[in-house]
Design a protein around this motif. Structure first.
Motif, PDB file in Angstrom:
ATOM      1  N   PHE A  80      39.816  44.352  63.731  1.00 15.43           N
ATOM      2  CA  PHE A  80      40.035  42.921  62.701  1.00 15.43           C
ATOM      3  C   PHE A  80      40.330  43.167  61.738  1.00 15.43           C
ATOM      4  N   GLY A  81      41.320  41.824  61.173  1.00 13.50           N
ATOM      5  CA  GLY A  81      41.237  42.419  59.804  1.00 13.50           C
ATOM      6  C   GLY A  81      42.605  41.128  58.861  1.00 13.50           C
ATOM      7  N   ALA A  82      43.077  41.575  57.691  1.00 13.59           N
ATOM      8  CA  ALA A  82      43.878  40.385  57.586  1.00 13.59           C
ATOM      9  C   ALA A  82      45.360  40.588  58.316  1.00 13.59           C
ATOM     10  N   GLY A  83      45.721  39.964  59.169  1.00 13.05           N
ATOM     11  CA  GLY A  83      46.793  39.110  60.157  1.00 13.05           C
ATOM     12  C   GLY A  83      46.919  40.233  61.647  1.00 13.05           C
ATOM     13  N   LEU A  84      45.232  40.624  61.808  1.00 15.70           N
ATOM     14  CA  LEU A  84      44.676  41.921  62.491  1.00 15.70           C
ATOM     15  C   LEU A  84      44.090  41.395  63.666  1.00 15.70           C
ATOM     16  N   ASN A  85      44.102  41.326  65.094  1.00 17.20           N
ATOM     17  CA  ASN A  85      42.903  41.046  65.786  1.00 17.20           C
ATOM     18  C   ASN A  85      43.564  41.240  67.308  1.00 17.20           C
ATOM     19  N   HIS A  86      43.193  42.962  67.592  1.00 21.42           N
ATOM     20  CA  HIS A  86      43.398  43.150  68.980  1.00 21.42           C
ATOM     21  C   HIS A  86      42.540  43.553  69.288  1.00 21.42           C
ATOM     22  N   THR A  87      43.000  43.751  70.879  1.00 21.84           N
ATOM     23  CA  THR A  87      41.430  44.575  71.160  1.00 21.84           C
ATOM     24  C   THR A  87      42.416  45.645  72.655  1.00 21.84           C
ATOM     25  N   TYR A  88      41.974  46.485  72.570  1.00 22.02           N
ATOM     26  CA  TYR A  88      42.517  47.570  74.094  1.00 22.02           C
ATOM     27  C   TYR A  88      41.136  48.149  74.364  1.00 22.02           C
ATOM     28  N   ALA A  89      41.678  49.147  75.764  1.00 25.21           N
ATOM     29  CA  ALA A  89      41.405  49.885  75.692  1.00 25.21           C
ATOM     30  C   ALA A  89      41.244  51.218  75.402  1.00 25.21           C
ATOM     31  N   SER A  90      40.372  52.178  75.423  1.00 27.67           N
ATOM     32  CA  SER A  90      40.571  54.047  75.452  1.00 27.67           C
ATOM     33  C   SER A  90      40.061  54.210  76.345  1.00 27.67           C
ATOM     34  N   GLU A  91      40.920  55.295  77.007  1.00 27.79           N
ATOM     35  CA  GLU A  91      40.013  56.383  77.760  1.00 27.79           C
ATOM     36  C   GLU A  91      40.349  58.103  77.464  1.00 27.79           C
ATOM     37  N   THR A  92      39.005  58.521  77.785  1.00 26.39           N
ATOM     38  CA  THR A  92      39.590  59.841  77.185  1.00 26.39           C
ATOM     39  C   THR A  92      39.156  60.560  78.553  1.00 26.39           C
ATOM     40  N   THR A  93      39.629  61.495  79.493  1.00 26.49           N
ATOM     41  CA  THR A  93      39.605  62.767  80.179  1.00 26.49           C
ATOM     42  C   THR A  93      40.176  63.753  80.457  1.00 26.49           C
ATOM     43  N   ILE A  94      39.012  65.242  79.936  1.00 24.71           N
ATOM     44  CA  ILE A  94      39.573  66.210  79.237  1.00 24.71           C
ATOM     45  C   ILE A  94      38.792  67.026  80.480  1.00 24.71           C
ATOM     46  N   THR A  95      40.346  67.583  80.922  1.00 21.15           N
ATOM     47  CA  THR A  95      40.250  68.738  82.200  1.00 21.15           C
ATOM     48  C   THR A  95      39.797  69.791  81.873  1.00 21.15           C
ATOM     49  N   SER A  96      40.157  70.504  80.606  1.00 18.85           N
ATOM     50  CA  SER A  96      39.867  72.086  80.992  1.00 18.85           C
ATOM     51  C   SER A  96      39.137  72.159  78.703  1.00 18.85           C
ATOM     52  N   TYR A  97      38.160  73.607  78.890  1.00 12.30           N
ATOM     53  CA  TYR A  97      37.833  73.759  77.496  1.00 12.30           C
ATOM     54  C   TYR A  97      38.532  75.162  77.087  1.00 12.30           C
ATOM     55  N   ASN A  98      38.722  75.694  76.342  1.00  9.05           N
ATOM     56  CA  ASN A  98      39.138  77.202  76.046  1.00  9.05           C
ATOM     57  C   ASN A  98      37.928  77.699  76.039  1.00  9.05           C
ATOM     58  N   THR A  99      37.766  78.997  76.061  1.00  3.62           N
ATOM     59  CA  THR A  99      36.640  80.607  76.131  1.00  3.62           C
ATOM     60  C   THR A  99      35.763  79.960  74.819  1.00  3.62           C
ATOM     61  N   LEU A 100      36.367  79.418  73.365  1.00  5.36           N
ATOM     62  CA  LEU A 100      35.498  79.067  72.436  1.00  5.36           C
ATOM     63  C   LEU A 100      34.801  77.469  72.369  1.00  5.36           C
ATOM     64  N   GLY A 101      35.465  76.619  73.970  1.00  7.42           N
ATOM     65  CA  GLY A 101      34.790  75.645  74.333  1.00  7.42           C
ATOM     66  C   GLY A 101      35.774  74.258  73.584  1.00  7.42           C
ATOM     67  N   GLN A 102      36.477  74.810  73.114  1.00  4.01           N
ATOM     68  CA  GLN A 102      38.013  74.362  71.909  1.00  4.01           C
ATOM     69  C   GLN A 102      38.531  73.548  73.475  1.00  4.01           C
ATOM     70  N   VAL A 103      38.840  72.021  72.757  1.00  2.60           N
ATOM     71  CA  VAL A 103      39.507  71.235  74.206  1.00  2.60           C
ATOM     72  C   VAL A 103      40.758  71.869  73.485  1.00  2.60           C
TER      73      VAL A 103
END
Length: 103
Positions: A80-103
């Protein structure tokens, strides 16, 4: 903090400086709950940046794998702001991490 010392609310002002950069914004986080492992279940984050407010609210409990790594989250984001007013959904699914624990 709550009665067992877990963070429930924070508010920070972030200052970015450097060549051609002199910018401040605020970020406020409210944590609605933790699981028995001390991991965040749901939280709300509000960022105010140069007249634009972005609010991200978790809509389901976050899910973690057996190693305590985040594997799924879902939220609603409103900008929300000047000339801006919108809503959306965000979904994150992480299927694996490497051996250092990084995505």
């Amino acid at each position: 903090y709550d009665e067992i010392g877990q963070l429930t609310h924070s508010k920070s002002t972030i200052s970015e400086t450097g060549t051609g950069l002199n910018h401040d914004y605020t970020m406020e986080t409210t944590i609605a709950g933790y699981n028995t492992m001390g991991q965040v279940l749901q939280m709300t984050q509000v960022t105010v940046d140069d007249g634009k407010t972005t609010t991200e609210i978790d809509t389901i409990d976050r899910e973690y794998n057996a190693r305590g790594q985040l594997i799924h989250s879902k939220s609603t984001v409103t900008e929300f702001g000047a000339g801006l007013n919108h809503t959306y959904a965000s979904e994150t699914t992480i299927t694996s991490y490497n051996t250092l624990g990084q995505v």
